[in-house]
Structure formats: structure tokens, C-alpha cells
Design a protein around this motif. Structure first.
Motif, PDB file in Angstrom:
ATOM      1  N   ALA A 176      57.801  57.780  35.826  1.00  0.00           N
ATOM      2  CA  ALA A 176      59.004  57.009  36.099  1.00  0.00           C
ATOM      3  C   ALA A 176      59.184  55.857  35.115  1.00  0.00           C
ATOM      4  CB  ALA A 176      58.963  56.452  37.515  1.00  0.00           C
ATOM      5  N   GLY A 177      58.166  55.577  34.322  1.00  0.00           N
ATOM      6  CA  GLY A 177      58.281  54.517  33.336  1.00  0.00           C
ATOM      7  C   GLY A 177      59.158  54.949  32.171  1.00  0.00           C
ATOM      8  N   ALA A 178      59.151  54.179  31.132  1.00  0.00           N
ATOM      9  CA  ALA A 178      59.969  54.495  29.973  1.00  0.00           C
ATOM     10  C   ALA A 178      59.523  55.825  29.367  1.00  0.00           C
ATOM     11  CB  ALA A 178      59.848  53.381  28.939  1.00  0.00           C
ATOM     12  N   PRO A 179      60.412  56.812  29.247  1.00  0.00           N
ATOM     13  CA  PRO A 179      60.005  58.112  28.714  1.00  0.00           C
ATOM     14  C   PRO A 179      59.395  58.030  27.320  1.00  0.00           C
ATOM     15  CG  PRO A 179      62.164  58.264  29.737  1.00  0.00           C
ATOM     16  CD  PRO A 179      61.810  56.805  29.687  1.00  0.00           C
ATOM     17  N   GLU A 180      59.862  57.063  26.530  1.00  0.00           N
ATOM     18  CA  GLU A 180      59.337  56.961  25.172  1.00  0.00           C
ATOM     19  C   GLU A 180      57.872  56.549  25.147  1.00  0.00           C
ATOM     20  OE1 GLU A 180      61.774  53.205  26.112  1.00  0.00           O
ATOM     21  OE2 GLU A 180      61.943  55.384  26.397  1.00  0.00           O
ATOM     22  N   THR A 181      57.333  56.056  26.272  1.00  0.00           N
ATOM     23  CA  THR A 181      55.920  55.691  26.324  1.00  0.00           C
ATOM     24  C   THR A 181      55.043  56.845  26.826  1.00  0.00           C
ATOM     25  OG1 THR A 181      56.000  54.854  28.605  1.00  0.00           O
ATOM     26  CG2 THR A 181      56.597  53.314  26.836  1.00  0.00           C
ATOM     27  N   MET A 182      55.637  57.959  27.203  1.00  0.00           N
ATOM     28  CA  MET A 182      54.849  59.108  27.657  1.00  0.00           C
ATOM     29  C   MET A 182      54.171  59.761  26.471  1.00  0.00           C
ATOM     30  SD  MET A 182      57.182  60.801  30.664  1.00  0.00           S
ATOM     31  CE  MET A 182      58.468  61.315  29.547  1.00  0.00           C
ATOM     32  N   PRO A 183      53.122  60.552  26.721  1.00  0.00           N
ATOM     33  CA  PRO A 183      52.366  61.140  25.608  1.00  0.00           C
ATOM     34  C   PRO A 183      53.090  62.322  24.966  1.00  0.00           C
ATOM     35  CG  PRO A 183      51.451  61.863  27.702  1.00  0.00           C
ATOM     36  CD  PRO A 183      52.510  60.848  28.030  1.00  0.00           C
ATOM     37  N   LEU A 184      54.253  62.037  24.328  1.00  0.00           N
ATOM     38  CA  LEU A 184      55.058  63.100  23.728  1.00  0.00           C
ATOM     39  C   LEU A 184      54.587  63.473  22.328  1.00  0.00           C
ATOM     40  CD1 LEU A 184      58.635  61.854  24.744  1.00  0.00           C
ATOM     41  CD2 LEU A 184      57.218  63.541  25.913  1.00  0.00           C
ATOM     42  N   ALA A 185      53.860  62.581  21.683  1.00  0.00           N
ATOM     43  CA  ALA A 185      53.389  62.860  20.324  1.00  0.00           C
ATOM     44  C   ALA A 185      52.228  63.855  20.346  1.00  0.00           C
ATOM     45  CB  ALA A 185      52.958  61.565  19.645  1.00  0.00           C
ATOM     46  N   HIS A 186      51.978  64.432  19.199  1.00  0.00           N
ATOM     47  CA  HIS A 186      50.860  65.361  19.023  1.00  0.00           C
ATOM     48  C   HIS A 186      50.962  66.547  19.985  1.00  0.00           C
ATOM     49  CE1 HIS A 186      49.308  62.169  16.554  1.00  0.00           C
ATOM     50  NE2 HIS A 186      49.219  61.355  17.588  1.00  0.00           N
ATOM     51  N   THR A 187      52.165  67.008  20.212  1.00  0.00           N
ATOM     52  CA  THR A 187      52.378  68.188  21.040  1.00  0.00           C
ATOM     53  C   THR A 187      53.415  69.073  20.363  1.00  0.00           C
ATOM     54  OG1 THR A 187      52.867  68.925  23.293  1.00  0.00           O
ATOM     55  CG2 THR A 187      54.222  67.164  22.429  1.00  0.00           C
ATOM     56  N   ASP A 188      53.328  70.369  20.618  1.00  0.00           N
ATOM     57  CA  ASP A 188      54.261  71.314  20.005  1.00  0.00           C
ATOM     58  C   ASP A 188      55.412  71.685  20.927  1.00  0.00           C
ATOM     59  OD1 ASP A 188      52.759  71.728  17.510  1.00  0.00           O
ATOM     60  OD2 ASP A 188      51.259  72.653  18.816  1.00  0.00           O
ATOM     61  N   ALA A 189      55.288  71.384  22.211  1.00  0.00           N
ATOM     62  CA  ALA A 189      56.365  71.633  23.158  1.00  0.00           C
ATOM     63  C   ALA A 189      56.121  70.805  24.409  1.00  0.00           C
ATOM     64  CB  ALA A 189      56.455  73.112  23.524  1.00  0.00           C
ATOM     65  N   VAL A 190      57.214  70.409  25.028  1.00  0.00           N
ATOM     66  CA  VAL A 190      57.165  69.756  26.336  1.00  0.00           C
ATOM     67  C   VAL A 190      57.734  70.736  27.349  1.00  0.00           C
ATOM     68  CG1 VAL A 190      57.998  67.829  27.730  1.00  0.00           C
ATOM     69  CG2 VAL A 190      57.389  67.459  25.327  1.00  0.00           C
ATOM     70  N   VAL A 191      57.044  70.880  28.469  1.00  0.00           N
ATOM     71  CA  VAL A 191      57.508  71.782  29.522  1.00  0.00           C
ATOM     72  C   VAL A 191      57.470  71.028  30.848  1.00  0.00           C
ATOM     73  CG1 VAL A 191      56.739  73.854  28.296  1.00  0.00           C
ATOM     74  CG2 VAL A 191      55.185  72.738  29.919  1.00  0.00           C
ATOM     75  N   CYS A 192      58.280  71.478  31.776  1.00  0.00           N
ATOM     76  CA  CYS A 192      58.258  70.902  33.115  1.00  0.00           C
ATOM     77  C   CYS A 192      58.895  71.890  34.077  1.00  0.00           C
ATOM     78  CB  CYS A 192      58.989  69.553  33.169  1.00  0.00           C
ATOM     79  SG  CYS A 192      60.731  69.619  32.719  1.00  0.00           S
ATOM     80  N   SER A 193      58.636  71.694  35.348  1.00  0.00           N
ATOM     81  CA  SER A 193      59.177  72.567  36.378  1.00  0.00           C
ATOM     82  C   SER A 193      59.531  71.736  37.596  1.00  0.00           C
ATOM     83  CB  SER A 193      58.144  73.648  36.749  1.00  0.00           C
ATOM     84  OG  SER A 193      58.698  74.639  37.584  1.00  0.00           O
TER      85      SER A 193
END
Length: 290
Positions: A121-138
Motif C-alpha cells: 500500500a506504500g508508494a509503488p515506486e519503492t517496491m522491489p521492481l528493479a532487477h526483475t524481468d516481469a511483474v505479475v499479480c493475481s
């Protein structure tokens, strides 16, 4: 603080999630990924998306489960290890979520899973989005706000596969004269703040699509409806109970009507005379070239 979810409910819905998700979009994502992709699963819960998607990717891969609930992450490790062993895979290392990796040896290569406790729920830009080839969710993005989606998409640099966002195409069969009353209360609950700001609910697929397109992503989508048959008594009863409970909370003046609706629907479920469709959409977004 984000809303928490019961692990038993996630386990009950898992087979219906698996049947509903779009294999075609998952295969397109797989084709875009490198030889050993790294995937970030936001709101991973008990890990059901991994257990569905990893075999479709079908090669060596590394996953990070991100969730705010440490207990769900621990269950994700346990459930995934049990699933791997039931499928004849070798689990070579397992530990407490967040401290050690789960390593699964398969004929198609090694699958590594680790976990991080993250305040989604925090700032999305602080999530661990780096060093990944894809983001997934369900079953995540219908819980968030339009503002959260905007910040998340602005920070996104990789492909996104967002599964099972509700789109409002729900139907109980046979129809009942009080369906609209219950649906009205349920829709109010879908828009309730779940910790991310006012939730998008059934507007999520359209809002996400628009935000992604505005940032240059190539966006595809597919229906991924739950189709709950009359034989699925436990799932039908859980959906009836959930709809009635939240509808009554939002429409206290109609509680007696909603209780009558619930009793009819539970009898129908017990007699295998009820079927439910819950409309969802899956979205695949590919980032602009360069």
C-alpha cells in the motif's frame, strides 16, 4: 495497513483461479522473457499464481513473492513445497519465508522462490521492481485506487501480467428478485478503501488499460471469469455468504431481505441448483521498445 486475507479462502478459490486465468496471455509473456527469467509476484498470498504460471514458463526461473502478510508467505512456502513434491519434483531447500529460498528441481530446470514482506500500500515506486524481468499479480489490482495505479504504472519498466481483476459481469443462476439489492451492497464494498485508497473494484481493468497505454505499453486483455458449477458446493456457499455479509453491512435497512436471499441461495447450493459467474479480466502489458 492493507486488508488481510484468510489462507483457507485463498486455498478454496485457487483451483477456480487456475481454470479462469488466460493461458494464452501467460504463454505470450513467457515468449517475451529471457532464458532464466526473474519474476516479482505482488500480493503473492499463498503462491497459487506461481504454481499455475511456473509450469507454463517451463524453464529455469527465479521468483520473489511479495506480500504484507508474513503468515501467508510462510503458507506459500509450505503449500508450494507440498505441490512440488506431489508433482514429482525435488525440493532441495526450504526455509521460513524471507530468510531462505525454496529450491525446486524440475526436468525443465531449477525454480527458485524467495520472499519479501512488503507494504504494497506504500508508494509503488519503492517496491522491489528493479532487477526483475516481469511483474505479475493475481486478484490485486481491483483492490487499489486509481492514484495507486498511476504511480505503479509510472514506475513500471518490465512486462506486467495482471490476472483476475473483477470487471462487474457477475451472474447468479437461476436469477432471484433480490439479486440487484445484494449486488448493490456488494459493489459498495468493492469500492471500499482496502488500504490503497478508494478501491477501483470492477473499474480496475479499464483504468489499468488506460494508464498502461498512456505510458506506451502494448496492452492485451482476455476474459478470465470464474464459472462456478452446481457441483462446487463449498465455493458456491462461500460466495453466497460473502456477498450477503458485505451487502448487509452496506445496506443495513435491507438486512432482512438480504438474509432471505442468502437462505434461498444456500439451499440452492446444497441441492446443486445454483451456478455463479464472477467476471474477471487478465491484462498483459509489454513495455515500449527501447
Amino acid at each position: 495497513m492493507t486488508e488481510t486475507f484468510d489462507g483457507d479462502w485463498l486455498a478454496l478459490r485457487a483451483p477456480f483461479d487456475a481454470m479462469a486465468r488466460s493461458a494464452a496471455l501467460a504463454q505470450r509473456l513467457s515468449a517475451m522473457l529471457p532464458a532464466r527469467p526473474r519474476l516479482l509476484d505482488l500480493g503473492a498470498g499463498t503462491g497459487s499464481l506461481f504454481r499455475w504460471l511456473a509450469p507454463i514458463i517451463g524453464r529455469a526461473q527465479a521468483w520473489t513473492f511479495a506480500d504484507a502478510d508474513a503468515d501467508l508467505l510462510a503458507r506459500a512456502f509450505a503449500d508450494t513445497a507440498a505441490w512440488a513434491e506431489a508433482n514429482g519434483f525435488t525440493v532441495t531447500a526450504a526455509g521460513v519465508a524471507g530468510s531462505r529460498a525454496l529450491l525446486i528441481d524440475t526436468p525443465s530446470g531449477a525454480w527458485r522462490v524467495d520472499a519479501v514482506i512488503a507494504d504494497l500500500a506504500g508508494a509503488p515506486e519503492t517496491m522491489p521492481l528493479a532487477h526483475t524481468d516481469a511483474v505479475v499479480c493475481s486478484a490485486l489490482l481491483d483492490l487499489v485506487s486509481a492514484a495507486w495505479i498511476g504511480r505503479f504504472v509510472a514506475a513500471l519498466r518490465t512486462p506486467l501480467l495482471a490476472c483476475l481483476s473483477v470487471d462487474g459481469r457477475d451472474a447468479f443462476r437461476p436469477a432471484h428478485k433480490l439479486d440487484r439489492v445484494v449486488s448493490s451492497g456488494f459493489r459498495r464494498d468493492q469500492g471500499r478503501d482496502k488500504g490503497f485508497g478508494p478501491a477501483l473494484g470492477p473499474r480496475a481493468p479499464a483504468v489499468l488499460h488506460e494508464a498502461l497505454a498512456a505510458h506506451g505499453f502494448a496492452v492485451s486483455s482476455a476474459a478470465s471469469d470464474w464459472c462456478i458449477p452446481p457441483t462446487a458446493a463449498a465455493m458456491l456457499s462461500a460466495l453466497v455468504d460473502g456477498h450477503a455479509r458485505v451487502a448487509a453491512a452496506h445496506l443495513p435497512g435491507r438486512r432482512s431481505d438480504i438474509a432471505a436471499w442468502e437462505q434461498v441461495r444456500l439451499r440452492q447450493a446444497a441441492m446443486a441448483r445454483l451456478a455463479i459467474r464472477i467476471g474477471h479480466r487478465d491484462i498483459l502489458a509489454l513495455p515500449p521498445a527501447g
